[in-house]
Design an enzyme around this catalytic site. Structure first.
Site, PDB file in Angstrom:
ATOM      1  N   GLN A  72      -3.380   1.692  15.591  1.00 16.93           N
ATOM      2  CA  GLN A  72      -2.360   1.954  14.958  1.00 16.93           C
ATOM      3  C   GLN A  72      -1.255   3.141  15.240  1.00 16.93           C
ATOM      4  OE1 GLN A  72      -3.682   4.275  11.010  1.00 16.93           O
ATOM      5  NE2 GLN A  72      -1.905   4.751  10.572  1.00 16.93           N
ATOM      6  N   LYS A  94      -4.025  -1.800  10.359  1.00 19.71           N
ATOM      7  CA  LYS A  94      -4.683  -2.335   8.805  1.00 19.71           C
ATOM      8  C   LYS A  94      -4.611  -4.183   8.427  1.00 19.71           C
ATOM      9  CE  LYS A  94      -3.005   2.147   7.412  1.00 19.71           C
ATOM     10  NZ  LYS A  94      -4.017   2.550   6.389  1.00 19.71           N
ATOM     11  N   ASP A  96      -9.142   0.024   2.278  1.00 24.24           N
ATOM     12  CA  ASP A  96      -8.079  -0.486   3.294  1.00 24.24           C
ATOM     13  C   ASP A  96      -8.510   0.369   4.676  1.00 24.24           C
ATOM     14  OD1 ASP A  96      -5.541  -0.676   4.506  1.00 24.24           O
ATOM     15  OD2 ASP A  96      -5.082   0.918   4.439  1.00 24.24           O
ATOM     16  N   GLU A 105      -8.965   4.866  -1.994  1.00 25.76           N
ATOM     17  CA  GLU A 105      -7.965   4.414  -3.341  1.00 25.76           C
ATOM     18  C   GLU A 105      -8.185   3.719  -4.064  1.00 25.76           C
ATOM     19  OE1 GLU A 105      -4.643   2.135  -1.268  1.00 25.76           O
ATOM     20  OE2 GLU A 105      -5.316   2.870   0.817  1.00 25.76           O
ATOM     21  N   HIS A 125      -3.279  14.139   1.174  1.00 24.47           N
ATOM     22  CA  HIS A 125      -3.364  12.846   1.773  1.00 24.47           C
ATOM     23  C   HIS A 125      -2.824  13.262   3.375  1.00 24.47           C
ATOM     24  CE1 HIS A 125      -4.215   9.276   4.379  1.00 24.47           C
ATOM     25  NE2 HIS A 125      -3.287   8.707   4.504  1.00 24.47           N
ATOM     26  N   THR A 144      -8.603  -5.539   3.912  1.00 27.58           N
ATOM     27  CA  THR A 144      -8.290  -4.874   2.682  1.00 27.58           C
ATOM     28  C   THR A 144      -9.947  -5.066   1.770  1.00 27.58           C
ATOM     29  OG1 THR A 144      -5.990  -3.897   3.348  1.00 27.58           O
ATOM     30  CG2 THR A 144      -7.233  -3.782   1.191  1.00 27.58           C
ATOM     31  N   GLU A 148      -9.359  12.575   8.202  1.00 30.02           N
ATOM     32  CA  GLU A 148      -9.432  13.479   7.744  1.00 30.02           C
ATOM     33  C   GLU A 148     -10.577  14.405   7.693  1.00 30.02           C
ATOM     34  OE1 GLU A 148      -6.890  11.617   4.325  1.00 30.02           O
ATOM     35  OE2 GLU A 148      -6.832  13.810   3.731  1.00 30.02           O
ATOM     36  N   ASP A 207       0.824  -1.085  -0.162  1.00 27.03           N
ATOM     37  CA  ASP A 207       0.051   0.284  -0.108  1.00 27.03           C
ATOM     38  C   ASP A 207       1.031   1.197  -0.414  1.00 27.03           C
ATOM     39  OD1 ASP A 207      -2.430   0.800   0.009  1.00 27.03           O
ATOM     40  OD2 ASP A 207      -2.378   1.757   2.198  1.00 27.03           O
ATOM     41  N   ARG A 264      -7.663   3.227  13.718  1.00 28.19           N
ATOM     42  CA  ARG A 264      -6.513   4.548  13.886  1.00 28.19           C
ATOM     43  C   ARG A 264      -6.006   4.679  15.396  1.00 28.19           C
ATOM     44  NH1 ARG A 264      -5.495   5.734   8.699  1.00 28.19           N
ATOM     45  NH2 ARG A 264      -7.318   6.648   7.523  1.00 28.19           N
ATOM     46  N   GLU A 305      -9.998   4.593   4.344  1.00 24.92           N
ATOM     47  CA  GLU A 305      -9.067   4.723   2.792  1.00 24.92           C
ATOM     48  C   GLU A 305      -9.874   5.042   1.850  1.00 24.92           C
ATOM     49  OE1 GLU A 305      -5.443   4.089   3.891  1.00 24.92           O
ATOM     50  OE2 GLU A 305      -5.187   5.792   5.648  1.00 24.92           O
TER      51      GLU A 305
END
Lengths: 391, 391
Positions: free
Chosen positions: A220, A233, A213, A181, A113, A237, A339, A106, A217, A179
């Site tokens: 992480q 993570k 993904d 992507e 970002h 996925t 975000e 990834d 948080r 996420e």
């Protein structure tokens, strides 16, 4: 015999022809191509057993010239008459993981970002770390937990520790995120010590999918120093079931928005750019919350693959690499709830409720589309996932 | 019929019986077991086609009860007469990668190694980061570049930038290093959302190998923030060809040296410890330069697997995870040249020459042994690799 009627405005017209793996009534999964609202069984229609496999890998391994030839053959086929038994309404098939995933990497290739995350995590420093504009930063993820769209996501448990906590605690993640992507699939690999230049990208990469993904948080943030994300993570996925061929994305190619200061080192330079004008849409419980623009990405997927192999690493059929979260300059273009809610401090309103991270029962759907060769848009389908309570 | 003569002092007696994949004269690779200086062809000797596969994966997938039964059966077999065609001198066979690698994870579980690296990279801060004694820190590596012992290692190229350099440069790594580790192989995996407790370790992990995580320290230092090592590690990881069964390591089990302050969270607690009394030896161009002791590791392999799956991640037959560099408290016990030469500042003498990192033509051999069940020691064989110039 039957003919396929492509509805006006379909995102799955002759300029797209994405491949997937499907089954009907519990039969063996096999390779199909989507045309309009139909799926064509390629083993039945073309009489070629490479499509009777339960993944795209055997076909992808046949290489670029074969991808071009089969695409031409399918275009002829679906423009004429097809045996009845080889065509199925897409609503009547089950869709499976389209590839057997080899290595999964990834990247972190959106400047917006990476800058947003930098501002959130290191508020007193430069948002981008010194290496960011010199190389596509990336890390390996867990291939075995790549799932097809529609698979439920059980909330992961793990260790977390906020800076003010005296010690870490164990329990279900309280900051579960997405996420948005794109993922790119290597069809034809290379042995060790044969780097792939950016210009060789379309001869090696077979196609693209939408990718979510899922990210815990809180797990992480506590675990990630100094070796990067791992448990935060590695639980799941998700990818979309239709693989849009790179051959279908020629009309979506655009210049990259940056890369003048600094200029990339020679091994990362493209003679014609592989920026891609692809629009994503993120829906949270049915409400649109973001519209991440792939055209704003700093690094191209061709540069990512060049970087990935420049140290002599081999690549394999079925290697999957993600772009990293796609975020644009506008708030509504941010591809992660981290975000969108600015670290949880600025909730957004979803279906009339204030929301920051995912609650049990939430569903996220990411869709995507791009300009196609003949003026019609082409679609990526969707990647969908619902959150179940921790087990 | 023939009988196998096990030389006195052999590290491959009846208490060991490691499995590997071998071939003779270009025939198909198949599974064998090593006894003394012989290899027994298990498909031929036991008449079971699961051993005619080119990897251990089909056998490993049969699960724990079968591993126990086959080990018993082999012990009987090699104590009696075996058909002539099923026994080969080990010097006459080619050894192959013994497993098809699914996911590869590398941990960082030696307190001495992590502290040394912390002192070298962050001289003004606490050597261990705050999470280190609460969880086994790890990251995913590149499965497709796991290689069998004996495979040459081409010096990787990539970006590097020393702090004083104005901009990064591209070229062959100038700080190529090794990491002496043990690797553990998952034989029987688990579906999503079924974590493996530390006590269930021997029912899931089939065996152990020696592992050399080749590392380009200059590439790594420039790239690794904030998502961890990538290109600095992804070009090659070598493992030994013989997989020592966990069943053979019962006599090597010892308590872990730490874990009282703090105590691990409950999901990481073992009711009987899986510390392992295994001695490694690192030879550089034929001269012993280090003797890393696995008994000094902070986290056990059972705790590593428990951590790896506690978030709901599935595990698969063929998953490989490394311990991270094994270093002990003494200088002579450090398992990487980065530590042995203190970041290149304190060269060591190898064959009369001052050395820091690897030069082209250098060869590194790592061996290992442990106490076996019957008082005899058992061996891991070796993992060997030679450095070729950048291509």
């Amino acid at each position: 015999m039957t003919t396929i009627d492509i509805p006006a405005g379909s995102l799955f017209g002759l300029g797209n022809l994405p491949y997937g793996v499907f089954s009907i009534d519990g039969d063996s999964p096999r390779v199909g191509v989507r045309v309009g609202d139909s799926v064509v069984d390629l083993a039945a229609a073309l009489g070629d057993d490479v499509f009777a496999a339960p993944s795209l890998n055997p076909f992808m391994a046949q290489g670029y010239d074969r991808w071009v030839a089969v695409r031409e053959r399918i275009r002829e086929l679906v423009s004429g008459e097809i045996p009845d038994g080889a065509v199925h309404p897409v609503a009547q098939v089950s869709l499976h993981l389209p590839i057997e995933v080899a290595d999964y990497v990834d990247f972190y290739a959106s400047e917006h970002h990476a800058s947003n995350v930098g501002r959130l995590f290191r508020p007193d420093a430069e948002p981008l770390l010194p290496n960011w504009k010199h190389l596509p930063v990336g890390y390996h993820g867990r291939s075995g937990t790549v799932l097809v769209s529609g698979t439920d996501i059980v909330r992961p448990s793990g260790q977390r520790k906020a800076p003010a906590d005296p010690a870490p605690v164990f329990g279900p993640s309280t900051r579960l995120d997405i996420e948005a992507e794109l993922g790119f699939i290597v069809g034809a690999g290379t042995p060790r010590n044969t780097p792939i230049s950016p210009d060789a990208f379309p001869r090696h990469v077979f196609g693209a999918v939408l990718l979510n993904d899922w990210s815990a948080r809180d797990i992480q943030a506590w675990e990630y120093v100094p070796l990067g994300p791992h448990l935060g993570k590695s639980f799941a996925t998700s990818i979309s079931p239709w693989v849009v061929p790179i051959l279908a994305l020629e009309a979506a190619r655009i210049p990259l928005p940056g890369q003048t200061d600094p200029e990339p080192l020679p091994y990362l330079r493209e003679s014609a750019p592989w920026g891609l004008d692809i629009d994503l849409v993120v829906e949270w419980n049915g409400e649109e919350v973001a519209r991440p623009p792939f055209r704003e990405m700093y690094w191209s997927p061709a540069q990512m693959l060049a970087h990935l192999t420049v140290n002599g690493a081999s690549s394999r059929t079925g290697d999957l690499y993600g772009s990293g979260t796609i975020s644009g300059p506008e708030k509504h273009q941010r591809g992660a709830f981290l975000e969108l809610s600015w670290g949880g401090k600025e909730p957004l309103t979803v279906k009339g409720e204030e929301r920051t991270f995912l609650l049990d029962g939430d569903e996220v759907v990411i869709t995507g589309s791009a300009p196609g060769a003949d003026g019609a848009r082409i679609g990526f389908g969707e990647v969908r996932g619902r959150v179940l309570p921790a087990s």
